[in-house]
Design an enzyme around this catalytic site. Structure first.
Site, PDB file in Angstrom:
ATOM      1  N   PHE A  83     -10.878  -4.433  10.274  1.00  0.00           N
ATOM      2  CA  PHE A  83     -12.318  -3.802   9.457  1.00  0.00           C
ATOM      3  C   PHE A  83     -11.930  -3.989   8.223  1.00  0.00           C
ATOM      4  O   PHE A  83     -10.414  -4.215   7.276  1.00  0.00           O
ATOM      5  CB  PHE A  83     -13.508  -2.654   9.103  1.00  0.00           C
ATOM      6  N   TYR A 141       0.627  -0.994   0.214  1.00  0.00           N
ATOM      7  CA  TYR A 141      -0.178  -0.372   0.121  1.00  0.00           C
ATOM      8  C   TYR A 141       1.065   1.387   0.250  1.00  0.00           C
ATOM      9  O   TYR A 141       0.124   2.756   0.032  1.00  0.00           O
ATOM     10  CB  TYR A 141      -0.972   0.214   0.881  1.00  0.00           C
TER      11      TYR A 141
END
Length: 409
Positions: free
Chosen positions: A409, A121
């Site tokens: 999440f 990322y």
């Protein structure tokens, strides 16, 4: 090749799930799939297509997250997946760029994610912004310091987690703003936290709850599972796996930990991850008993530099011109003057000479208050044009308590 990208609708969820299963190599229980479907925001769930085939997906949860000094709408990026047959074809890059553009249009200045692979990322401007501390403690060596806080009015109540859901929700809502990185939870989050089917237990026993309370109400809670075990001499050697421990004040916090550590037939307590500055470390008389490992946790992406930097608070005054490098979100790639003190901050585009040149991922790593700007400067990853400015910027962006999210999440 180009891959058309669009949001999916609910009828496409089974195919979307298959992409996730292939990419992550898992086979979740049907109950878990249904819970995931219930919390999916379909208008924020993107798929890239190779003809009629869904080749890659990503999704977003709409969060209100605590940042230094307040709360902010944040895009919680999740479910980033590409079929093994379509790796290294630009599918992921197309999805991430489209998603960041959509996030900007929604007015969310910051995106955040948990990285299944930390190598990925940084290419899209995300920086490691918080650290988790999974650890274990031998309960037989877990005495507290003599001046650990106590409150005679507090008592422990054992409860079935599902039966005290409302009390758990209320307590968490009262403490969520205290630490950067925490986000407000909705009904779907709590359903997942309290889920206790066989697949959720995974051989670790049923979910258990204790509450610290006084006559005015609940001041803290802990959620955990216990895996019973005995050694070859029939001596108890159970493991308590702590899921959550939240408290409104130090005395309730200490009482909950003491109850967890003193549990009968348990010789070890393990956590899935706690803050690096967890107060438990200060409470223990022998801090060496915290057998911990370092783990990256939340990764943050500054989507709009001016709105993001002006929306948080700062620990010290700073006035600096930052030249941001950002080849994914070109609207950020320019010079910005950040002026901040203890009362507020502004961030505006300027043409002045920069004090420092840095990649946008460096701002993301520092955004929640736990960045490594100084280390990145020493590594040669930042270019300091004005002596000492990185130290001043790092000091201003630092925060206590340290950021931590605590719920994947």
């Amino acid at each position: 090749m180009t891959y058309p990208i669009r949001p999916i609708d609910e009828s496409e969820f089974p195919v979307y799930s298959q992409v996730l299963e292939e990419a992550f190599g898992w086979a979740p229980h049907p109950a878990m799939i249904e819970r995931a479907k219930a919390e999916t925001e379909f208008d924020r769930t993107l798929a890239a297509f190779d003809g009629d085939q869904m080749a890659g997906v990503t999704s977003v949860y709409s969060f209100t997250m605590t940042v230094p000094g307040g709360q902010l709408p944040v895009a919680g990026v999740t479910a980033v997946s590409v079929l093994p047959s379509h790796r290294r074809r630009g599918v992921l890059s197309a999805l991430m760029r489209r998603q960041l553009s959509d996030i900007r249009e929604r007015g969310e200045p910051v995106a955040a994610l948990y990285a299944s692979e930390s190598l990925i990322y940084g290419r899209y401007g995300y920086g490691r912004a918080s650290t988790s501390l999974p650890f274990r403690i031998d309960t037989r060596r877990s005495a507290f310091v003599r001046n650990a806080p106590q409150d005679p009015s507090l008592r422990i109540r054992v409860a079935k987690p599902a039966q005290v859901r409302e009390e758990l929700e209320k307590l968490f809502a009262a403490v969520v703003t205290r630490r950067p990185g925490r986000y407000e939870r909705n009904a779907h989050h709590w359903t997942g936290i309290l889920a206790d089917e066989e697949a959720d237990q995974a051989g670790r026993g049923p979910l258990r709850a204790i509450l610290a309370e006084d006559d005015q109400g609940v001041r803290g809670y802990a959620l955990f599972r216990i895996k019973s075990s005995w050694d070859e001499n029939d001596i108890p050697a159970g493991t308590l796996m702590l899921g959550e421990l939240e408290a409104a004040d130090p005395a309730a916090y200490a009482l909950l930990w003491r109850n967890v550590l003193d549990r009968d037939l348990v010789t070890r307590v393990e956590t899935y991850g706690r803050p690096v500055d967890d107060p438990l470390i200060a409470l223990l008389a022998d801090q060496r008993q915290v057998r911990a490992r370092w783990a990256d946790e939340l990764w943050v992406r500054v989507v709009e530099v001016d709105r993001a930097l002006s929306a948080r608070s700062y620990a010290a005054p700073v006035d600096v011109v930052i030249e941001v490098e950002d080849d994914v979100c070109p609207w950020n790639a320019r010079r910005w003057r950040l002026t901040a003190d203890l009362t507020g901050a502004t961030c505006k585009p300027v043409d002045d000479e920069p004090d420092v040149t840095l990649p946008v991922a460096a701002l993301g790593s520092a955004y929640l208050g736990d960045g490594m700007l100084g280390e990145q400067l020493q590594a040669g990853l930042l270019r300091e044009h004005t002596a000492g400015v990185v130290h001043r910027l790092a000091t201003a962006m630092s925060w206590s308590p340290r950021p931590w999210t605590g719920l994947v999440f």
